[in-house]
Design a protein around this motif. Structure first.
Motif, short mmCIF file in Angstrom:
data_model
loop_
_atom_site.label_atom_id
_atom_site.label_comp_id
_atom_site.label_asym_id
_atom_site.label_seq_id
_atom_site.Cartn_x
_atom_site.Cartn_y
_atom_site.Cartn_z
N THR A 352 0.45 27.32 -0.67
CA THR A 352 -0.01 26.16 -1.33
C THR A 352 -0.07 25.82 -2.15
N LEU A 353 -0.37 26.49 -3.29
CA LEU A 353 -0.84 26.55 -4.42
C LEU A 353 -1.24 25.39 -4.62
N GLU A 354 -2.65 25.24 -3.73
CA GLU A 354 -3.35 24.04 -3.91
C GLU A 354 -4.93 24.37 -3.99
N ALA A 355 -5.91 23.81 -4.80
CA ALA A 355 -7.24 24.50 -5.40
C ALA A 355 -7.63 24.41 -4.29
N LYS A 356 -8.57 25.59 -3.34
CA LYS A 356 -9.19 25.03 -2.66
C LYS A 356 -10.52 24.48 -2.08
N ALA A 357 -10.70 24.19 -3.55
CA ALA A 357 -12.36 22.76 -3.51
C ALA A 357 -11.92 22.06 -3.79
N LEU A 361 -4.88 19.05 -5.55
CA LEU A 361 -3.97 19.29 -6.57
C LEU A 361 -4.19 20.96 -6.35
N TYR A 362 -2.47 20.35 -7.08
CA TYR A 362 -2.05 21.71 -7.11
C TYR A 362 -1.85 22.01 -8.56
N PHE A 363 -1.64 23.51 -8.74
CA PHE A 363 -1.44 24.11 -9.71
C PHE A 363 0.18 24.69 -9.81
N ILE A 364 0.83 25.40 -10.60
CA ILE A 364 2.76 25.67 -9.98
C ILE A 364 2.76 26.23 -11.34
N GLY A 365 4.06 27.72 -11.09
CA GLY A 365 4.88 27.96 -12.60
C GLY A 365 3.36 28.45 -13.51
N GLU A 366 3.56 28.53 -14.63
CA GLU A 366 3.39 29.45 -15.44
C GLU A 366 1.72 28.53 -16.00
N VAL A 367 1.46 27.74 -15.51
CA VAL A 367 -0.12 27.48 -16.19
C VAL A 367 -0.24 28.85 -14.75
N VAL A 368 -0.22 28.72 -13.84
CA VAL A 368 -1.17 29.61 -13.02
C VAL A 368 -1.09 31.24 -13.69
N ASP A 369 -2.39 32.10 -13.72
CA ASP A 369 -2.14 33.18 -13.71
C ASP A 369 -0.73 34.43 -13.05
N VAL A 370 -0.18 33.81 -13.30
CA VAL A 370 1.13 35.10 -12.99
C VAL A 370 2.03 34.66 -13.62
N ALA A 384 10.13 28.76 -6.73
CA ALA A 384 8.49 29.60 -5.92
C ALA A 384 7.52 28.53 -5.48
N SER A 385 6.73 28.87 -6.52
CA SER A 385 5.25 28.18 -6.73
C SER A 385 5.46 26.76 -6.64
N GLY A 386 6.67 26.24 -7.02
CA GLY A 386 6.95 24.48 -7.03
C GLY A 386 7.75 24.46 -5.47
N TRP A 387 8.19 24.74 -5.40
CA TRP A 387 8.99 25.18 -3.64
C TRP A 387 7.88 24.99 -3.04
N SER A 388 7.12 26.11 -3.12
CA SER A 388 5.83 25.96 -1.84
C SER A 388 4.67 24.71 -2.07
N ALA A 389 4.48 24.40 -3.14
CA ALA A 389 3.80 23.16 -2.91
C ALA A 389 4.50 21.60 -2.48
N GLY A 390 5.70 21.60 -3.15
CA GLY A 390 6.70 21.10 -2.75
C GLY A 390 6.55 20.35 -0.87
N GLN A 391 6.20 21.70 -0.47
CA GLN A 391 6.12 20.84 1.60
C GLN A 391 4.82 20.67 1.34
#
Ligand code: FAD
Length: 393
Positions: A352-357, A361-370, A384-391
């Motif tokens: 989901t790209l949601e912060a575990k803690a 709060l979500y981080f998607i796209g290039e800001v992530v270490d991918v 893909a990361s935007g879509w996943s968080a969007g769900q």
């Protein structure tokens, strides 16, 4: 105070995709961006034609401290899903090379497509809006914007990396991550031309502007694509690819005649055409100016190929098939296509790209270490990361 279910910071590829999906699920979504226009990097991408995905994208095409992190999102939203969206909007495209899909027309068509989808999903877009601060509340977050305060249940950080600051790239996403105690993996420019120190630059200056097919390696990593000599150093797709792996002090190796055994070719020429000049023989394998420079440097006192001992031919062949050079640096964020490193994937749920803690709060796209290779992979990660968080928002 203004209320939304979802506030997305950044109207780039990832933020717009997330907003569309959240909107389609009935969420009230506001996307804010400090830029004057949305999707500016999409607009300039792929030389104005946007290499919007890659048919072969898998996690093996990405760099990350956790190379498996991106698997889940990449499986949930595949290149064929974005292609279906592109086709639904009647955008013509073609495969250029190596699975890379580009618009036939203009990258603007991709921006327009996303804006049309956002409108259809009821998403609000607010440009030229600064983010002044983020606070956690019981029900979610309160975000101070230059347009006023907004309360939201989910906050999606899609503010991209640091590359091309002239176009509005900032470190806001990393600052928000740190504020909430998430780790940030050191960032550095990637997919970026490499530079030489002045002495090497002077030596190679006659080659500026020459392009050739090359295999460029760093350790065991290698890419076969075009390479370009520039007035600062080296560029072209193979160099941009290797720049993501290269570190200061490292050498890279360049095979300028891939698939050709230069030593065998030179030996054969010595027998067949012994009176040919060394540079002329080399120019059957390489662009003329490169051939001349190698002949001048590695066989300076040899006129004809017949004058060259096996040892000299070995030296010439090494310069052709295994030229080793130590770049001094890179052109930096000014021209880098992407940023390596970013929000630590350990802190995020890969589905989901949601912060575990930090719920909501979500981080998607290039800001992530991918970070993807050159070739449409970075947009595929953004979708893909935007879509996943969007769900999930
Ligand atoms: P971005 O697209 O960078 O969007 C981030 C948004 O956040 C921006 O609109 C920005 O204005 C906004 N923002 C930033 N800071 C703030 C702030 N403080 N407040 C408010 N808003 C903020 N990738 C490919 O796959 N194919 C290509 O053909 C390709 N070509 C490229 C060509 C160039 C010249 C460059 C620079 C990159 C290219 N890339 C390409 C990489 C690709 O553009 C990025 O990986 C992708 O845009 C990342 O999407 P994102 O949504 O995460 O971030």
């Amino acid at each position: 105070m203004e209320h939304h279910d979802v506030l997305v910071i950044g109207a780039g590829a990832a933020g717009m995709m997330c907003a569309i999906e959240a909107g389609k699920r009935g969420r009230s979504v506001l996307v804010v961006d400090h830029a004057k226009a949305p999707g500016e990097k999409i607009r300039i991408s792929g030389g104005g034609r946007c290499n919007f995905t890659n048919l072969g994208a898998t996690h093996l095409n990405f760099l990350s401290a956790n190379p498996k992190f991106c698997v889940s999102a990449l499986r949930r939203y595949r290149p064929r899903d974005f292609i279906a969206l592109v086709e639904r909007h009647g955008v013509a495209y073609h495969e250029k090379t190596l699975g890379q899909l580009f618009c036939d027309g203009s990258a603007r068509q991709i921006v327009d497509l996303l804006l049309a989808e956002m409108r259809a999903a009821g998403v609000q877009l607010r440009l030229e809006t600064r983010v002044e601060g983020v606070t956690k509340t019981e029900g979610g977050f309160e975000v101070a914007l230059s347009s006023g305060k907004v309360a939201c249940a989910s906050l999606v950080v899609a503010s991209g990396g640091k590359s091309i600051p002239k176009m509005g790239a900032t470190g806001l996403g990393y600052d928000i991550a740190r504020q909430f105690g998430l780790g940030v993996v050191d960032t550095r420019p990637a997919l970026v031309p490499l530079t030489f120190e002045p002495a090497t630059l002077a030596r190679l200056s006659p080659l500026s502007g020459i392009g050739l097919d090359a295999v460029v390696s760093h350790g065991k990593t290698k890419f076969r694509e075009g390479m370009l000599f520039t007035h600062r150093g080296l560029s072209g797709p193979s160099i941009l690819q290797i720049s993501s792996y290269w570190r200061e002090g490292d050498e890279i190796r360049v095979d300028m005649a891939p698939g050709v055994d230069a030593l065998a070719a030179l030996k054969a020429a010595r027998t067949a055409t012994p009176r040919q000049a060394v540079a002329t023989v080399l120019s059957t394998l390489l662009p003329r100016r490169v051939a001349q420079l190698i002949a001048d440097e590695d066989a300076p006192d040899k006129g004809n190929i017949a004058d060259c001992s096996d040892k000299v031919l070995g030296r010439l062949a090494g310069a052709v098939n295994a030229w080793t050079v130590k770049p001094a640096g890179s052109e930096g964020y000014r021209t880098a296509e992407v940023t390596l490193g970013g929000v630590d994937t350990d802190a995020l749920d890969s589905r989901t790209l949601e912060a575990k803690a930090v719920a909501g709060l979500y981080f998607i796209g290039e800001v992530v270490d991918v970070t993807g290779w050159l070739g449409g992979y970075n947009f595929q990660w953004a979708w893909a990361s935007g879509w996943s968080a969007g769900q999930s928002v």
